[in-house]
Design an enzyme around this catalytic site. Structure first.
Site, PDB file in Angstrom:
ATOM      1  N   LYS A 296      16.792  25.910 -25.558  1.00 58.62           N
ATOM      2  CA  LYS A 296      17.971  25.029 -25.580  1.00 58.62           C
ATOM      3  C   LYS A 296      18.903  25.324 -24.409  1.00 58.62           C
ATOM      4  O   LYS A 296      19.511  24.415 -23.848  1.00 58.62           O
ATOM      5  CB  LYS A 296      18.751  25.185 -26.892  1.00 58.62           C
ATOM      6  CG  LYS A 296      18.111  24.478 -28.072  1.00 58.62           C
ATOM      7  CD  LYS A 296      19.082  24.433 -29.243  1.00 58.62           C
ATOM      8  CE  LYS A 296      18.419  23.864 -30.483  1.00 58.62           C
ATOM      9  NZ  LYS A 296      19.212  24.031 -31.693  1.00 58.62           N
TER      10      LYS A 296
ATOM     11  N   LYS B 213       6.352  17.610 -29.467  1.00 58.53           N
ATOM     12  CA  LYS B 213       6.778  17.370 -30.851  1.00 58.53           C
ATOM     13  C   LYS B 213       7.478  16.024 -31.001  1.00 58.53           C
ATOM     14  O   LYS B 213       8.179  15.597 -30.085  1.00 58.53           O
ATOM     15  CB  LYS B 213       7.800  18.452 -31.250  1.00 58.53           C
ATOM     16  CG  LYS B 213       7.276  19.446 -32.244  1.00 58.53           C
ATOM     17  CD  LYS B 213       8.325  20.477 -32.588  1.00 58.53           C
ATOM     18  CE  LYS B 213       9.412  19.947 -33.499  1.00 58.53           C
ATOM     19  NZ  LYS B 213      10.197  21.012 -34.150  1.00 58.53           N
TER      20      LYS B 213
ATOM     21  N   LYS C 255      13.968  13.548 -32.301  1.00 59.29           N
ATOM     22  CA  LYS C 255      15.019  12.527 -32.277  1.00 59.29           C
ATOM     23  C   LYS C 255      15.641  12.428 -30.897  1.00 59.29           C
ATOM     24  O   LYS C 255      16.289  11.437 -30.568  1.00 59.29           O
ATOM     25  CB  LYS C 255      16.090  12.838 -33.322  1.00 59.29           C
ATOM     26  CG  LYS C 255      16.781  14.161 -33.041  1.00 59.29           C
ATOM     27  CD  LYS C 255      18.053  14.297 -33.814  1.00 59.29           C
ATOM     28  CE  LYS C 255      18.881  15.497 -33.382  1.00 59.29           C
ATOM     29  NZ  LYS C 255      18.193  16.691 -32.928  1.00 59.29           N
TER      30      LYS C 255
END
Ligand code: TRP
Length: 344
Positions: A122, A206, A209
């Site tokens: 991240k 993956k 969203k």
């Protein structure tokens, strides 16, 4: 002095899990988490949390946070988590989460957190610009779980390392405060074909969203036409479906679609290939799209119904918070006493 192993945890078996309040819940969330939450209800006492404290590690969104929190709670219920049985609540409503996280901050070592791959992913090259909260995220997660002495944690593959950290924290607390067997060492529940749902366009990524293209994912609220369109456009190859699992090797996109079919129909991959092996995608894709539409439609309808009545949802969440607090408070009181806080 003998060095006997510490006694194993002898308390009740309990499930805890949580999802961040984000809008745009998708099939990966359903198969990776929600479907498992539902299935575990018959076997364990289950506690399911909407983790809004975790959500603010990614930055403030005060106008949206409460709405997204309700939306995820609605998804739990719409997917089949029964609030009369399982506890559904919002993390920030039970203040002991933050309190235990602080105690755990003083247990966890910098080196343990520096190894966390999710933070590294991240933060990328900009760790110094990230919030301290984002770095500390897995310690709060350990507090979530151990505040209820949960023994089993249904999560996706990507949370395995955070669960290991929770075990390290539990063990070090038990050691440092001479409280053998006080906290259990929680185990992840990851198995199942829904463990990893991939992007419809690129089978190595993956389903997420945050992907800019909506065509890469199936949202829980997509209607039948949208689902059909997305499945038809999903990446595949010109070969027919293989007859056995082995034939899926090196065909990541095909493996993903077959995995989705298996998970949605609660059948094994072998069983699905027994039916579709040798057939082309002209047959398989419409069957998959119809299955998805049939399974997701009632969830979307129920989510809309719940979202239209926030007062009813809030009543469920506030009773869930009371029940959660009733478990958490005595455990936190014992932590305070062991740590040596005044008045404990
Ligand atoms: N980190 C988890 C995720 O992103 C969410 C989470 C927060 C969680 N606290 C938890 C999951 C406790 C399980 C148990 O998926």
């Amino acid at each position: 002095m003998t060095d006997a192993p510490p006694p194993p945890y002898a308390g009740p078996q309990r499930v805890f899990s949580g999802m961040q309040p984000t809008n745009g819940l998708h099939l990966g969330n359903y198969l990776g988490a929600l479907q498992k939450f539902v299935a575990l209800q018959g076997k364990y006492e289950c506690i399911y949390c909407v983790v809004d404290l975790h959500a603010i590690t990614a930055g403030p969104d005060p106008k949206e946070l409460a709405a997204k929190t309700r939306e995820v709670a609605a998804a739990y219920i719409a997917a089949g988590v029964d609030p009369a049985h399982s506890i559904i609540f919002v993390q920030s409503a039970v203040r002991e989460h933050s309190e235990l996280a602080w105690v755990f901050n003083c247990i966890a070592r910098m080196g343990w957190l520096e190894r966390m791959t999710q933070f590294k992913d991240k933060a990328g090259k900009h760790a110094e610009r990230m919030s301290v909260g984002l770095f500390d995220y897995p310690v709060l997660q350990a507090a979530d779980i151990l505040l209820y002495k949960a023994t089993h944690v249904p999560v996706g593959e990507d949370q395995k390392q955070h669960l290991e950290l929770s075990r390290d924290i539990a063990q070090k607390f038990n050691n440092d405060y001479e409280a053998p067997g006080f906290f259990p060492l929680p185990e992840p529940l990851i198995q199942g074909p829904g463990a990893r749902i991939m992007n419809l366009r690129e089978g190595t990524k993956k389903m997420s969203k945050s992907d800019p293209s909506d065509m890469t994912r199936i949202n829980l609220t997509d209607d039948a036409d949208t689902i059909m369109n997305k499945v038809k456009k999903a990446t595949t190859d010109p070969l027919p479906l293989p007859e056995t699992k082995e034939g899926l090797a090196g065909r990541a996109e095909v493996e993903n679609l077959v995995g989705i079919y298996a998970a949605m129909s609660e059948r094994s991959v072998d069983d699905v290939l027994l039916e579709f092996g040798g057939k082309g995608f002209g047959v398989f894709k419409p069957a998959l799209a119809e299955l998805l539409a049939a399974k997701l439609a009632p969830i979307a309808t129920e989510m809309r119904r719940l979202n239209a009545d926030p007062a009813a949802l809030d009543a469920i969440l506030s009773s869930g918070a009371d029940r959660a607090r009733a478990i958490a408070a005595p455990i936190m009181a014992e932590v305070r006493e062991r740590v040596g806080f005044w008045g404990a």
